[in-house]
Enzyme design. Sequence first.
Site, short mmCIF file in Angstrom:
data_model
loop_
_atom_site.label_atom_id
_atom_site.label_comp_id
_atom_site.label_asym_id
_atom_site.label_seq_id
_atom_site.Cartn_x
_atom_site.Cartn_y
_atom_site.Cartn_z
CB THR A 188 -0.92 0.00 1.24
OG1 THR A 188 -1.84 -1.06 1.10
CG2 THR A 188 -1.66 1.30 1.40
CB THR A 223 0.30 -4.17 6.17
OG1 THR A 223 -0.96 -4.10 5.51
CG2 THR A 223 0.92 -2.79 6.25
N1 ASP Z 1 -2.79 -5.36 0.14
C1 ASP Z 1 -1.72 -4.54 0.64
C2 ASP Z 1 -0.46 -5.36 0.66
O1 ASP Z 1 -0.28 -6.15 1.56
C3 ASP Z 1 -2.05 -4.02 2.00
C4 ASP Z 1 -1.02 -3.13 2.62
O2 ASP Z 1 0.09 -2.97 2.19
O3 ASP Z 1 -1.38 -2.51 3.66
O4 ASP Z 1 0.35 -5.24 -0.21
#
Ligand code: ASP
Length: 331
Positions: A13, A86
Site C-alpha cells: 500500500t 502489510t
Molecule cells: N494489500 C496490501 C499489501 O499487503 C495491504 C497493505 O500494504 O497494507 O500489499
Amino acid sequence: MMKRILLIGTGGTIASEVTDSGLAPELTTEQLLAHLPAVSEICDVECMQLLNLDSTNITPAHWLEMANCIRKYYDGYDGFVLTHGTDTMAYTAAGLSYLIQGSPKPIVLTGAQKPIGFDSTDSKVNLTDALRCATEDLPGVSIVFDGKVIPGTRAKKTRSKSFQAFSSINFPYLGVLRDGVLLRYIRPECQVAPVFYDQLDTAVALLKLVPGMGREAADFLLERNHALVIESFGVGGLPESGGFYACVRDWMDRGRIVVVTTQVENEGSDLGVYHVGHALKRRLGVLEAYDMTCEAVVAKLMWILGQTRDRREVERLFYTPVARDILWPAE
Ligand code: ASP
C-alpha cells in the site's frame, strides 16, 4: 559520519496508487523518498527496487530474493529498510529472521495502511521511523510500524484498516518511537557477522480446525506436504472423533511433521493440560508451537525442512530459539 542505509522496495500500500481496479503498487523507492525530504538529515539513503507487488502475491521465493539482496549488499551499508505490503509482512519478517540470523545490522520492514500520496497517511511517519531505526543499534530483523518496534518473529497483523496494524505476540516491543526518537527497551542479541541461509522447503501447510471437522482435510494436506501445522483450539488438542489421532499417527509414521498450535492469539499452546492434547504429545510425539506465532511456525518449518528431514533434528531445531521466537522451555 552519516549512516548509509539501503532502501529496498517490494511494493504494498505504501507504494500504491489508485487505479481503475483498486489500489496497486506503482511507486518506486525513489518516488517514496521524494515525499520525505527531511530524511537527508537522518541518513544517507540509496534506493533499490527489488519487487513491486501487493504482498498478497509475495511468496517464500521472494523472501529468498530479499535475503540474497541483503547478503549481496551487506558490507556496503549500515542498515536495511524494506518497504512491504502489510498483509503478509509478518510472514516475510519471520522468513527473513530465519534466513538471516544473528545480524548485527538492523534489517527493518515497514509499510502503511494508506498510500504515501493520500492526504491522511501513515506512510511518511512509518518510513521515516524505519529509516531512523536502521541507523540505530538495533540488531536483526524487525517491523517498525505505528511507532512500535516488533521482533520479526513476533509480529502479527491484528488490524486490517487502522494505523495500529501490528501487534507483538507473547513478547514485548523492542522499543517505541516518540517524535522520531527511538526509545529502545530491548537490544536483540546478535553475532559478529550474520549467518545467511538460502534454502526453504515450501511444502508446509496450515489447517484451521472448526468444530465437527473430520480427518479428510488433514489427510489431503499431509499427502501433499512435508509438514502440517494444525491450528487447534485453546491450549491445544484434537477432537477425539473424526479420526484425527489415527490420521496424525499414520502420516507421522510416513515421515511427516505435525505441529499443533492454537487459534487463540495470545499466550500460546500447552498440549499437556487436557486429555484431548496429552496423548498427542506423549504418545504420538507431535511438536507444539508454545508461544510462537503461526507465521513464525510456518516460516521456521520451511527453514528447518530446507536443511533436514531427520525427525530428531527437525525437533531439535524447532525448539531451539532463533531471534526470540520461542520462550517456552521445551520439555
Ligand atoms: N494489500 C496490501 C499489501 O499487503 C495491504 C497493505 O500494504 O497494507 O500489499
